[in-house]
Design a protein around this motif. Sequence first.
Motif, PDB file in Angstrom:
ATOM      1  N   VAL A 111     -24.859  -4.023  -5.621  1.00 56.92           N
ATOM      2  CA  VAL A 111     -25.771  -3.818  -4.506  1.00 56.92           C
ATOM      3  C   VAL A 111     -27.012  -4.595  -4.903  1.00 56.92           C
ATOM      4  CG1 VAL A 111     -27.166  -2.128  -3.256  1.00 56.92           C
ATOM      5  CG2 VAL A 111     -24.808  -1.580  -3.869  1.00 56.92           C
ATOM      6  N   ALA A 112     -27.361  -5.573  -4.068  1.00 63.06           N
ATOM      7  CA  ALA A 112     -28.490  -6.449  -4.402  1.00 63.06           C
ATOM      8  C   ALA A 112     -29.803  -5.684  -4.337  1.00 63.06           C
ATOM      9  CB  ALA A 112     -28.517  -7.627  -3.459  1.00 63.06           C
ATOM     10  N   ASP A 113     -30.760  -6.159  -5.125  1.00 67.33           N
ATOM     11  CA  ASP A 113     -32.063  -5.507  -5.155  1.00 67.33           C
ATOM     12  C   ASP A 113     -32.838  -5.759  -3.862  1.00 67.33           C
ATOM     13  OD1 ASP A 113     -33.721  -3.839  -6.492  1.00 67.33           O
ATOM     14  OD2 ASP A 113     -34.885  -5.441  -7.426  1.00 67.33           O
ATOM     15  N   LYS A 114     -32.762  -7.003  -3.406  1.00 68.89           N
ATOM     16  CA  LYS A 114     -33.449  -7.350  -2.151  1.00 68.89           C
ATOM     17  C   LYS A 114     -32.413  -7.820  -1.145  1.00 68.89           C
ATOM     18  CE  LYS A 114     -37.119  -9.012  -5.024  1.00 68.89           C
ATOM     19  NZ  LYS A 114     -37.209 -10.096  -5.959  1.00 68.89           N
ATOM     20  N   PRO A 115     -32.577  -7.413   0.134  1.00 67.71           N
ATOM     21  CA  PRO A 115     -31.609  -7.903   1.113  1.00 67.71           C
ATOM     22  C   PRO A 115     -31.771  -9.404   1.325  1.00 67.71           C
ATOM     23  CG  PRO A 115     -33.345  -6.620   2.185  1.00 67.71           C
ATOM     24  CD  PRO A 115     -33.619  -6.585   0.716  1.00 67.71           C
ATOM     25  N   GLY A 116     -30.678 -10.093   1.462  1.00 70.50           N
ATOM     26  CA  GLY A 116     -30.738 -11.540   1.663  1.00 70.50           C
ATOM     27  C   GLY A 116     -29.371 -12.077   1.984  1.00 70.50           C
ATOM     28  N   LEU A 117     -29.320 -13.319   2.370  1.00 75.00           N
ATOM     29  CA  LEU A 117     -28.037 -13.902   2.746  1.00 75.00           C
ATOM     30  C   LEU A 117     -27.208 -14.287   1.528  1.00 75.00           C
ATOM     31  CD1 LEU A 117     -29.024 -16.151   5.780  1.00 75.00           C
ATOM     32  CD2 LEU A 117     -27.648 -14.086   5.833  1.00 75.00           C
ATOM     33  N   TYR A 159     -20.118  -5.291   0.556  1.00 73.17           N
ATOM     34  CA  TYR A 159     -20.378  -5.831   1.889  1.00 73.17           C
ATOM     35  C   TYR A 159     -20.098  -4.850   3.023  1.00 73.17           C
ATOM     36  CZ  TYR A 159     -15.390  -6.658   1.340  1.00 73.17           C
ATOM     37  OH  TYR A 159     -14.053  -6.488   1.078  1.00 73.17           O
ATOM     38  N   ASN A 160     -19.623  -3.654   2.709  1.00 72.72           N
ATOM     39  CA  ASN A 160     -19.445  -2.674   3.799  1.00 72.72           C
ATOM     40  C   ASN A 160     -19.832  -1.273   3.306  1.00 72.72           C
ATOM     41  OD1 ASN A 160     -17.213  -1.549   2.430  1.00 72.72           O
ATOM     42  ND2 ASN A 160     -15.803  -2.971   3.420  1.00 72.72           N
ATOM     43  N   LYS A 161     -19.780  -0.313   4.252  1.00 76.05           N
ATOM     44  CA  LYS A 161     -20.254   1.036   3.923  1.00 76.05           C
ATOM     45  C   LYS A 161     -19.438   1.696   2.815  1.00 76.05           C
ATOM     46  CE  LYS A 161     -22.452   2.221   8.262  1.00 76.05           C
ATOM     47  NZ  LYS A 161     -22.312   2.929   9.541  1.00 76.05           N
ATOM     48  N   LEU A 162     -18.115   1.488   2.851  1.00 77.67           N
ATOM     49  CA  LEU A 162     -17.266   2.104   1.832  1.00 77.67           C
ATOM     50  C   LEU A 162     -17.623   1.579   0.435  1.00 77.67           C
ATOM     51  CD1 LEU A 162     -14.831   3.699   0.740  1.00 77.67           C
ATOM     52  CD2 LEU A 162     -13.350   1.834   1.479  1.00 77.67           C
ATOM     53  N   LEU A 163     -17.782   0.261   0.329  1.00 81.34           N
ATOM     54  CA  LEU A 163     -18.104  -0.320  -0.986  1.00 81.34           C
ATOM     55  C   LEU A 163     -19.496   0.111  -1.453  1.00 81.34           C
ATOM     56  CD1 LEU A 163     -16.570  -3.868  -0.502  1.00 81.34           C
ATOM     57  CD2 LEU A 163     -15.805  -2.144  -2.127  1.00 81.34           C
ATOM     58  N   LYS A 164     -20.437   0.191  -0.508  1.00 80.65           N
ATOM     59  CA  LYS A 164     -21.795   0.638  -0.886  1.00 80.65           C
ATOM     60  C   LYS A 164     -21.743   2.065  -1.426  1.00 80.65           C
ATOM     61  CE  LYS A 164     -24.420  -2.472   1.951  1.00 80.65           C
ATOM     62  NZ  LYS A 164     -24.793  -2.764   3.318  1.00 80.65           N
ATOM     63  N   GLU A 165     -20.961   2.908  -0.763  1.00 77.89           N
ATOM     64  CA  GLU A 165     -20.832   4.293  -1.230  1.00 77.89           C
ATOM     65  C   GLU A 165     -20.119   4.332  -2.591  1.00 77.89           C
ATOM     66  OE1 GLU A 165     -19.551   7.582   1.546  1.00 77.89           O
ATOM     67  OE2 GLU A 165     -18.028   7.794  -0.015  1.00 77.89           O
ATOM     68  N   ALA A 166     -19.095   3.475  -2.725  1.00 77.21           N
ATOM     69  CA  ALA A 166     -18.344   3.423  -3.999  1.00 77.21           C
ATOM     70  C   ALA A 166     -19.259   3.046  -5.159  1.00 77.21           C
ATOM     71  CB  ALA A 166     -17.196   2.434  -3.879  1.00 77.21           C
ATOM     72  N   VAL A 167     -20.209   2.148  -4.902  1.00 82.23           N
ATOM     73  CA  VAL A 167     -21.149   1.750  -5.961  1.00 82.23           C
ATOM     74  C   VAL A 167     -22.131   2.888  -6.235  1.00 82.23           C
ATOM     75  CG1 VAL A 167     -22.977   0.128  -6.616  1.00 82.23           C
ATOM     76  CG2 VAL A 167     -20.905  -0.735  -5.509  1.00 82.23           C
ATOM     77  N   SER A 168     -22.680   3.460  -5.172  1.00 85.96           N
ATOM     78  CA  SER A 168     -23.714   4.478  -5.404  1.00 85.96           C
ATOM     79  C   SER A 168     -23.145   5.762  -6.018  1.00 85.96           C
ATOM     80  CB  SER A 168     -24.482   4.774  -4.111  1.00 85.96           C
ATOM     81  OG  SER A 168     -23.650   5.452  -3.221  1.00 85.96           O
ATOM     82  N   GLU A 169     -21.880   6.067  -5.739  1.00 85.59           N
ATOM     83  CA  GLU A 169     -21.305   7.318  -6.272  1.00 85.59           C
ATOM     84  C   GLU A 169     -20.388   7.087  -7.472  1.00 85.59           C
ATOM     85  OE1 GLU A 169     -19.552   9.631  -3.127  1.00 85.59           O
ATOM     86  OE2 GLU A 169     -21.374   9.511  -1.926  1.00 85.59           O
TER      87      GLU A 169
END
Lengths: 70, 168
Positions: free
Chosen positions: B45-51, B86-96
Motif C-alpha cells: 500500500v503506497a504511502d502517497k496516492p499516485g499513478l 489495487y482493489n479492496k480485497l488486496l488492501k484489506e489483505a495487506v492491512s489485516e
Amino acid sequence: MKSKAAATDVMLAGKVRAKSEFRRKQAAMPFARKVEVVVRLQKIAAGIGKAAGKKPVRSAWRIPARRRPA
Amino acid sequence: MKKTLVVLNGLKKQGLIADYAIGGGMGAVFYVEPFLTYDLDVFIVADKPGLQPLESLYRYLKKRGFRPQQEQIIIEGIPVQFLPAYNKLLKEAVSEAREIVYQGTATRVMTAEHLAAVMVQTGRTKDRERFFKMIEEAKIDPGKLARMVERFGLRQKFLQWKRMHDEK
C-alpha cells in the motif's frame, strides 16, 4: 475372504491417508524450514531445466558421427 | 530471505510504502506443504496516492544496488515482485496481515482466508491448484472465508471451485 478389489480399495485408502498425513506434517513445519525446501526445489528445477536445454546439443556431439542416425 | 525482509521493513521505515504483506506462492507456503515457487510476491500500500506507486520504490532500490530483472527486482538474491494493492480485497489483505517473525526479523503474511479469497479472485489455473491445497492443508476459518467471499462478490467462483475440489 476379501476380494482382490476390496483389498486394493483398502490399500489405496491407506495410501491416501498416509499421503494426507504426510502433507499435514509438512504444512506444520516452521516457515524458515519451508523456505529452505522451496529454495531446494528451485535449485532442482533449475538443474532439470539446464539439463533439458543442453541435452540435445550435447548428446548429438557425443555420438560418434558414424553412429549418428542419418 | 532474512536480509530481503530487512530491506522490505526498511522501505516502510523510510516512508516509501505505508505497509506491505507477503502473498502469492510464498504466502501460501506459510500455511501449506512447501511447493515450487519462484519469486516473493509483496503486496504494497503506497504511502502517497499516485499513478506510479512503484517508481520511487524502484529508484530507491536501484540506488542501493539491487537490479531489476523483468517484472521482479533482485533483493539480496531473492526475486521480489512488488504489486500495488489495487482493489479492496488486496488492501484489506495487506492491512489485516499476520505479523510473524522469520529468523528474528518481523514480517507480515496475508491471512489464510485472505490468500484463499485472492486466489479465487485472481482465478488462474495455478490459483485453483493452490486454493485446493489451502482447503486441504491450511487452518482456514470457514465462516470468515464465506463472509469475505460474499463481501467481495466471489460467491459463484468460490462455490464452483469448492464443488470441483469436493468431486476430486
